[in-house]
Design a protein around this motif. Structure first.
Motif, short mmCIF file in Angstrom:
data_model
loop_
_atom_site.label_atom_id
_atom_site.label_comp_id
_atom_site.label_asym_id
_atom_site.label_seq_id
_atom_site.Cartn_x
_atom_site.Cartn_y
_atom_site.Cartn_z
N ARG A 1 34.58 31.94 -9.54
CA ARG A 1 34.37 31.52 -10.92
C ARG A 1 32.93 31.76 -11.36
O ARG A 1 32.31 31.17 -10.12
N PHE A 2 32.25 32.38 -12.30
CA PHE A 2 31.07 32.55 -12.38
C PHE A 2 30.81 32.64 -14.03
O PHE A 2 31.56 33.04 -14.85
N THR A 3 29.39 32.50 -14.27
CA THR A 3 29.17 32.88 -15.63
C THR A 3 28.03 33.91 -15.59
O THR A 3 27.23 34.27 -14.64
N LYS A 4 27.98 34.61 -16.58
CA LYS A 4 26.93 35.92 -16.73
C LYS A 4 26.17 35.54 -18.14
O LYS A 4 26.76 35.29 -19.13
N LEU A 5 24.88 35.87 -17.91
CA LEU A 5 24.08 35.58 -19.19
C LEU A 5 23.26 36.78 -19.16
O LEU A 5 22.31 37.23 -18.33
N TYR A 6 23.31 37.59 -20.30
CA TYR A 6 22.46 38.85 -20.55
C TYR A 6 21.30 38.54 -20.43
O TYR A 6 20.62 37.27 -21.10
N HIS A 7 20.26 39.59 -20.26
CA HIS A 7 18.78 39.44 -20.41
C HIS A 7 18.68 39.62 -21.93
O HIS A 7 19.27 40.32 -22.52
N ALA A 8 17.36 39.13 -22.14
CA ALA A 8 17.18 39.15 -23.71
C ALA A 8 16.87 40.77 -24.10
O ALA A 8 16.28 41.40 -23.35
N ALA A 9 17.46 41.26 -25.15
CA ALA A 9 17.31 42.55 -25.57
C ALA A 9 17.83 42.51 -27.01
O ALA A 9 18.52 41.61 -27.56
N PRO A 10 17.26 43.62 -27.91
CA PRO A 10 17.98 43.50 -29.23
C PRO A 10 19.27 43.61 -29.41
O PRO A 10 20.04 44.62 -28.64
N GLY A 11 19.89 42.76 -30.17
CA GLY A 11 21.28 42.86 -30.29
C GLY A 11 22.36 42.34 -29.30
O GLY A 11 23.38 42.49 -29.30
N VAL A 12 21.61 41.57 -28.41
CA VAL A 12 22.18 41.07 -27.17
C VAL A 12 22.51 39.46 -27.26
O VAL A 12 21.57 38.60 -27.65
N LEU A 13 23.69 38.80 -27.38
CA LEU A 13 23.91 37.43 -27.55
C LEU A 13 23.43 36.89 -26.17
O LEU A 13 23.93 37.33 -25.27
N ARG A 14 22.78 35.81 -26.19
CA ARG A 14 22.38 35.09 -25.06
C ARG A 14 23.29 33.86 -24.91
O ARG A 14 22.85 32.75 -24.66
N GLU A 15 24.61 34.03 -24.91
CA GLU A 15 25.53 32.94 -24.56
C GLU A 15 26.23 33.24 -23.27
O GLU A 15 26.72 34.46 -23.15
N ALA A 16 26.47 32.31 -22.44
CA ALA A 16 27.35 32.51 -21.36
C ALA A 16 28.74 32.96 -21.62
O ALA A 16 29.36 32.34 -22.38
N ILE A 17 28.92 34.03 -20.59
CA ILE A 17 30.28 34.34 -20.64
C ILE A 17 30.89 33.84 -19.09
O ILE A 17 30.44 34.08 -18.17
N LEU A 18 32.21 33.25 -19.37
CA LEU A 18 32.77 32.74 -18.22
C LEU A 18 33.77 33.71 -17.79
O LEU A 18 34.66 34.27 -18.32
N TYR A 19 33.59 33.91 -16.41
CA TYR A 19 34.44 34.59 -15.58
C TYR A 19 35.58 34.08 -14.46
O TYR A 19 34.81 33.24 -13.86
N SER A 20 36.45 34.39 -14.33
CA SER A 20 37.43 33.82 -13.13
C SER A 20 38.36 34.91 -12.78
O SER A 20 38.69 35.59 -13.35
N GLY A 21 38.53 34.76 -11.43
CA GLY A 21 39.40 36.10 -10.67
C GLY A 21 39.51 35.98 -9.47
O GLY A 21 39.44 34.67 -8.96
N THR A 22 40.53 36.76 -8.97
CA THR A 22 41.23 36.76 -7.50
C THR A 22 40.35 37.85 -6.89
O THR A 22 40.13 39.00 -7.42
N ILE A 23 40.04 37.40 -5.79
CA ILE A 23 39.58 38.40 -4.48
C ILE A 23 40.57 39.04 -3.83
O ILE A 23 41.48 38.13 -3.18
N ASP A 24 40.74 40.28 -3.54
CA ASP A 24 41.82 40.83 -2.57
C ASP A 24 41.20 40.36 -1.17
O ASP A 24 40.05 40.14 -0.91
N PRO A 25 42.23 40.39 -0.21
CA PRO A 25 41.94 39.92 1.21
C PRO A 25 40.89 40.72 2.07
O PRO A 25 40.26 40.17 3.00
N ASN A 26 41.01 41.74 1.58
CA ASN A 26 39.61 42.70 1.95
C ASN A 26 38.06 42.48 1.71
O ASN A 26 37.47 43.14 1.98
#
Length: 108
Positions: A42-67
């Motif tokens: 589980r992590f958040t992604k926050l884009y670096h400031a740039a023209p037209g880039v929304l600076r709001e955290a995106i939430l991610y959740s996922g499954t990792i394969d056994p390898n």
């Protein structure tokens, strides 16, 4: 993405093709931070400031394969969501396996 896992705390950066910001930008970069469970992340992604880039955290959740070579999951922001897949392209999978084995030995 460059992701560092320190005792289940993850941090890193991403660099991706520009698909939504100012057309003069070729790539977009961001910081990520979050946590890893046994085979989940589980992590958040926050884009670096740039023209037209929304600076709001995106939430991610996922499954990792056994390898520890792929993460498959979902992202969410403002009522929108979608699927994401991260695949390891380096030869670091063996290093991750050794690191994981060392962590398991420390828990015993």
């Amino acid at each position: 993405a460059h992701i560092v896992d320190t005792a289940g705390n993850i941090s890193g950066t991403t660099l991706e093709p520009n698909t939504f910001a100012h057309p003069g930008l070729i790539e977009l970069s961001a910081d990520i931070s979050g946590t890893r469970g046994e085979l989940s992340v589980r992590f958040t992604k926050l884009y670096h400031a740039a023209p037209g880039v929304l600076r709001e955290a995106i939430l991610y959740s996922g499954t990792i394969d056994p390898n520890f070579t792929m993460i498959d999951g979902e992202w969410r922001i403002d009522g929108m969501s979608g699927r994401f897949v991260l695949v390891r392209v380096s030869h670091g999978a063996k290093a991750a396996e050794v690191k994981r084995e060392a962590a398991l030995q420390l828990k015993r």
